[in-house]
Structures are given as C-alpha cells and as structure tokens.
Motif scaffolding. Structure first.
Motif, short mmCIF file in Angstrom:
data_model
loop_
_atom_site.label_atom_id
_atom_site.label_comp_id
_atom_site.label_asym_id
_atom_site.label_seq_id
_atom_site.Cartn_x
_atom_site.Cartn_y
_atom_site.Cartn_z
N SER A 1 -27.30 -17.58 20.23
CA SER A 1 -26.38 -16.72 19.50
C SER A 1 -25.19 -17.47 18.92
N THR A 2 -24.60 -18.37 19.69
CA THR A 2 -23.44 -19.13 19.21
C THR A 2 -23.83 -20.08 18.10
N GLU A 3 -24.95 -20.79 18.29
CA GLU A 3 -25.41 -21.75 17.28
C GLU A 3 -25.76 -21.06 15.97
N ILE A 4 -26.41 -19.90 16.05
CA ILE A 4 -26.78 -19.18 14.83
C ILE A 4 -25.54 -18.67 14.12
N ALA A 5 -24.57 -18.17 14.90
CA ALA A 5 -23.33 -17.69 14.29
C ALA A 5 -22.62 -18.82 13.55
N GLU A 6 -22.63 -20.01 14.13
CA GLU A 6 -22.00 -21.16 13.47
C GLU A 6 -22.74 -21.54 12.19
N ALA A 7 -24.07 -21.46 12.20
CA ALA A 7 -24.86 -21.78 11.00
C ALA A 7 -24.59 -20.77 9.89
N LEU A 8 -24.48 -19.50 10.25
CA LEU A 8 -24.18 -18.48 9.25
C LEU A 8 -22.79 -18.69 8.67
N ALA A 9 -21.85 -19.10 9.52
CA ALA A 9 -20.47 -19.31 9.06
C ALA A 9 -20.40 -20.44 8.04
N LYS A 10 -21.23 -21.47 8.22
CA LYS A 10 -21.25 -22.57 7.26
C LYS A 10 -21.71 -22.11 5.89
N ASN A 11 -22.50 -21.05 5.87
CA ASN A 11 -22.97 -20.48 4.61
C ASN A 11 -22.07 -19.36 4.10
N GLY A 12 -20.90 -19.22 4.74
CA GLY A 12 -19.92 -18.24 4.27
C GLY A 12 -20.06 -16.85 4.86
N PHE A 13 -20.96 -16.68 5.84
CA PHE A 13 -21.14 -15.35 6.45
C PHE A 13 -20.54 -15.37 7.85
N MET A 14 -19.45 -14.66 8.03
CA MET A 14 -18.77 -14.59 9.33
C MET A 14 -19.29 -13.36 10.07
N ILE A 15 -20.11 -13.59 11.06
CA ILE A 15 -20.72 -12.49 11.80
C ILE A 15 -19.70 -11.83 12.72
N THR A 16 -19.65 -10.52 12.70
CA THR A 16 -18.72 -9.78 13.54
C THR A 16 -19.36 -9.53 14.92
N PRO A 17 -18.54 -9.16 15.92
CA PRO A 17 -19.11 -8.86 17.24
C PRO A 17 -20.17 -7.75 17.18
N GLU A 18 -19.92 -6.76 16.33
CA GLU A 18 -20.88 -5.67 16.20
C GLU A 18 -22.19 -6.15 15.58
N THR B 1 -30.56 -16.08 5.95
CA THR B 1 -29.48 -15.11 5.83
C THR B 1 -29.50 -14.17 7.03
N TYR B 2 -28.43 -13.40 7.16
CA TYR B 2 -28.36 -12.46 8.26
C TYR B 2 -29.47 -11.42 8.17
N ASN B 3 -29.74 -10.93 6.96
CA ASN B 3 -30.80 -9.93 6.79
C ASN B 3 -32.17 -10.51 7.12
N GLU B 4 -32.38 -11.78 6.79
CA GLU B 4 -33.65 -12.42 7.14
C GLU B 4 -33.75 -12.58 8.66
N LEU B 5 -32.64 -12.85 9.31
CA LEU B 5 -32.64 -12.93 10.76
C LEU B 5 -33.00 -11.59 11.40
N LEU B 6 -32.54 -10.52 10.78
CA LEU B 6 -32.91 -9.20 11.28
C LEU B 6 -34.41 -8.98 11.18
N LEU B 7 -35.03 -9.48 10.11
CA LEU B 7 -36.48 -9.37 9.96
C LEU B 7 -37.20 -10.19 11.03
N VAL B 8 -36.69 -11.39 11.27
CA VAL B 8 -37.25 -12.22 12.34
C VAL B 8 -37.11 -11.51 13.68
N ALA B 9 -35.93 -10.93 13.91
CA ALA B 9 -35.67 -10.24 15.16
C ALA B 9 -36.66 -9.10 15.37
N PHE B 10 -36.97 -8.38 14.30
CA PHE B 10 -37.94 -7.29 14.40
C PHE B 10 -39.32 -7.84 14.77
N GLY B 11 -39.72 -8.94 14.13
CA GLY B 11 -41.01 -9.55 14.43
C GLY B 11 -41.11 -10.02 15.87
#
Length: 426
Positions: free
Chosen positions: A37-54, A109-119
């Motif tokens: 979770s921490t590593e993925i959040a850092e990767a998303l941040a590098k691409n300009g997406f700051m993931i919120t706790p929610e 992207t975050y949305n692609e991660l959601l798709l992976v999460a569903f799979g």
C-alpha cells in the motif's frame, strides 16, 4: 493430534494438498495490495495522483469485497461444473489481473488499480472452491481438521508481508505482481494434474439452482453462520489487509529504530512487513488447530473461548495506548484467536449443511469477506474522523460481543436438533 493421524488412509491426500496450495497462492494474491500500500501510494504520487486515506481504504477493501461476492458465484459453479474446473477458470482470471499490474507498472492509474483489485477478488473467492473440494473427500468427524488444513492456505498473506516489501524495494512494486503471476501459473498446472473431484462413491454431486440459494437464505442458521464468520474470517482478513497501514501510521518511529538497531534494515516499510507477517502468521497457522480443538471440545465451546479472547484484546488495544512491543503482542493474540475461530466455525458448517456445502461455503465465505471489507473501511474511517484507531477497535469488539450473545442463543437448539445426528461434536 489424533485427528491428524486419522487422516492416514482416508480421502485423497494430493487433492487435500493442492487445495491447501491453491488457497495459499490465492490468499497471497488476494491480499497483495495490503503490504504494498505504501509503495503504490508513492508511485501514484510520482504521477501526480495523491491518494487520500479514503481512496486507500477503498483500494485495499475492493479485493476483499469482490472476493466476498464472487464466492457466491464460485460456490454455485462448484455444484454445477465441479470444484476443479471452477478453480482453473478463477485462476486464469487472477493470472490476467496480475499480469496487468506487472505490465502497466509505474504508469498504472488509480482506476486501473481498482480493476486489478477486482480481478484479485477471484483469488479470494477460491475459498468457496478449495474447502468444499477438500471436505468432499472426508467423513464428518474429520471435517474440522480437513477444512482447517485446506483453510490454512491463508498463510499466503504471511508470505506477502515477508517478501513483497523487499521485492518492491529491490525491483519495484510491480515486480511483486510479476512474481505472483509466475507462482499462479505454477499452481494452475499443478492443480490441473494433481487435484481430483471426489468420485460418486465418496461424494454425490447435488447441483443447485438459484431457488436453492434462496431456500438456504431463508434458513436462520445460515445467517447465524454468516455473523460468526463475518467476525472471525472478516476480522482476520480485515486486519491482514490493513495491518501495514495501521503499523506505519501508529508505530513508524519504533519500527524504524528496531530495523536499524537489530536488523540493519533502513527501509521501515520492509520492517513493517516483517511485524505484520508475525501477527498474521499466528492466525494462518493456527486455523487447523482451531478446527482440531473444535472437533474435540465442540464448535460452540471453542467459539466461546476464541471470541471471548478477541473481544477482551480488542478492548485493550482500543482503550490503552500500548507501547510498540505490547501492541504487537496483542495483535498477535487477536490474529491467533481469529484464525482458530475460523477453523471452529467450519467444524460446524459441514455438520449443519453437509448436502449444501458448496453453496454454503460460498454464502458464508461471502459474509466473511464482507466482514473484512467493513473492518477495513471502519479502521480507515476511524483514522480519518478521529486521527486514531480506538473507535474502530471498539466497534469491532462490540460486534464480537454480539456474536458471543448469538452463540448463546442458538447452542441449545443446535445441540438438540441437527447436532444429535451430525456426526461430530457440537
């Protein structure tokens, strides 16, 4: 130990072993996002997406949620086409999800991660396949230990916490998914050649219709088992999925100091993985012990013991600001008792719903996944609303106490009705 020895010469050991291995690999994949979770959040941040706790809680809970719902589907397929074919279909989808995450890498992207999460939810749904396939080979008196062994595959999450953060440090977080895909392919072919559905001389398939699901959902015992498993398995998988986030938010300084002083490890995320693995290991490895204890003492008495311990421990961590090592010890005991409670619940289920074990494993497994989803969201909400986790642990303890009250309400009826001829101790 007598129960373990009684397995000799009965059932089909290659199938029992593959049920364990399939569930082990699946559970590892299902909960893979947690230790990363921490590593993925850092990767998303590098691409300009700051993931919120929610958003982080949503990402971590989605595999648990989809796995819960998909357990109903796979439980249905087990009765329709057999456990083996169902397992191979689900494993193919899981491999595809792993490859997607690996190939997209840091560009995901975050949305692609959601798709992976569903799979990855199809991996979590393997519960509705592995346990019935193992249980169909063995008599009622051995269901606790057999389903405990198969269910002990949840030790896969321990491997996640032990190795995923280090692999991510060395080769990047997406490499973990690549390694997972390789392992999933190996298990796919091993399962293909070694696992077998029980023959009609041992177990007679009884394909169900949608109406059968509705019939079972009208049975009040279904809902009691849903509650009990939502507490035990939901608690286990919920804490497992959120463990690294909790430790990083609560004890990062302590873990960093421990890593430098005793391990020579500068990466606190790796150290968090080690401590998470220690706690989760207890629940994973003790599941068959819980089933064996339930075979000896009865599922009801065992659940009183395990749930009572969890309720007390959860209240301790909720009301007392524990130092780091004490907190780890309490979490270890919570996970240990939840793991044994999982084995105890599924010592009872086959005795009550032996003819509908495929469907019931899916339904009850779904409830367990929903319980895990609710726990992750509750802990995330508690952190966001109160900047701490005390309220989240209090809510969980309250639900455990409700389950204890529920056991008191049903135990006499169970023991004097279906328990009389169940074949095992109630």
């Amino acid at each position: 130990m007598a129960n373990f020895k009684a397995l000799k010469g009965q059932g089909h050991f290659p199938t029992l072993f593959m049920a364990f291995l399939y569930f082990d690999m699946s559970f590892m994949v299902w909960t893979m996002l947690g230790p990363l979770s921490t590593e993925i959040a850092e990767a998303l941040a590098k691409n300009g997406f700051m993931i919120t706790p929610e958003q982080k809680a949503t990402l971590l809970s989605l595999p648990i949620l989809s796995g819960a719902i998909l357990r109903i589907l796979l439980g249905f397929l087990v009765d329709k086409i057999g456990a083996k074919k169902t397992a191979l279909i689900a494993q193919s989808i899981v491999i595809s999800a792993l490859l997607m995450a690996f190939l997209r890498g840091d560009s995901i992207t975050y949305n692609e991660l959601l798709l992976v999460a569903f799979g990855l939810g199809f991996a979590g749904a393997s519960f509705a396949v592995a346990l019935p396939q193992a249980g169909q080979w063995y008599p009622p008196k051995l269901q606790g230990v057999v389903l405990g062994i198969a269910g002990a595959g949840n030790i896969g999450v321990v491997l996640d916490f032990l190795f995923a953060p280090k692999i991510a440090e060395l080769w990047g977080w997406s490499a973990v998914f690549g390694v997972g895909a390789i392992g999933a392919v190996i298990v796919f072919f091993s399962y293909l050649f070694l696992a077998k559905d029980a023959p009609s001389s041992v177990y007679k398939p009884n394909p169900k219709k949608v109406g059968d699901y509705l019939r079972l959902l009208k049975d009040k015992d279904t809902w009691w088992f849903n509650l009990f498993y939502a507490v035990s398995f939901g608690g286990f998988v919920g804490f497992a999925g959120y463990m690294k986030v909790y430790l990083m938010n609560s004890y990062q300084v302590d873990m960093s100091a421990f890593g430098l002083d005793y391990l020579g490890e500068e990466n606190v995320k790796v150290v968090a993985g080690y401590f998470g693995a220690i706690c989760i290991f207890a629940g994973a490895v003790l599941r068959p012990i819980g089933g064996a204890i339930a075979d000896k003492l009865g599922g009801v008495k065992s659940l009183y013991i395990f749930y009572g311990a969890v309720a007390i421990l959860a209240l301790i961590i909720a009301f007392i600001d524990l130092p780091f090592y004490a907190a780890i010890f309490v979490l270890f005991l919570i996970m240990a008792n939840l793991g044994m409670a999982n084995g105890a619940v599924f010592q009872l289920v086959p005795q009550r719903f032996g003819r509908d074990i495929g469907i019931m494993t899916g339904i009850i497994g779904c409830a367990g996944g929903l319980g895990g989803t609710a726990l992750i969201k509750t802990l995330g909400w508690s952190k966001g609303a109160f900047d701490g986790y005390s309220v989240g642990f209090m809510i969980f303890a309250t639900v455990v106490i409700v389950a204890i009250v529920g056991i008191s309400m049903v135990k006499t009826r169970w023991r004097t009705t279906w328990g009389v001829s169940a074949g095992g101790r109630i």
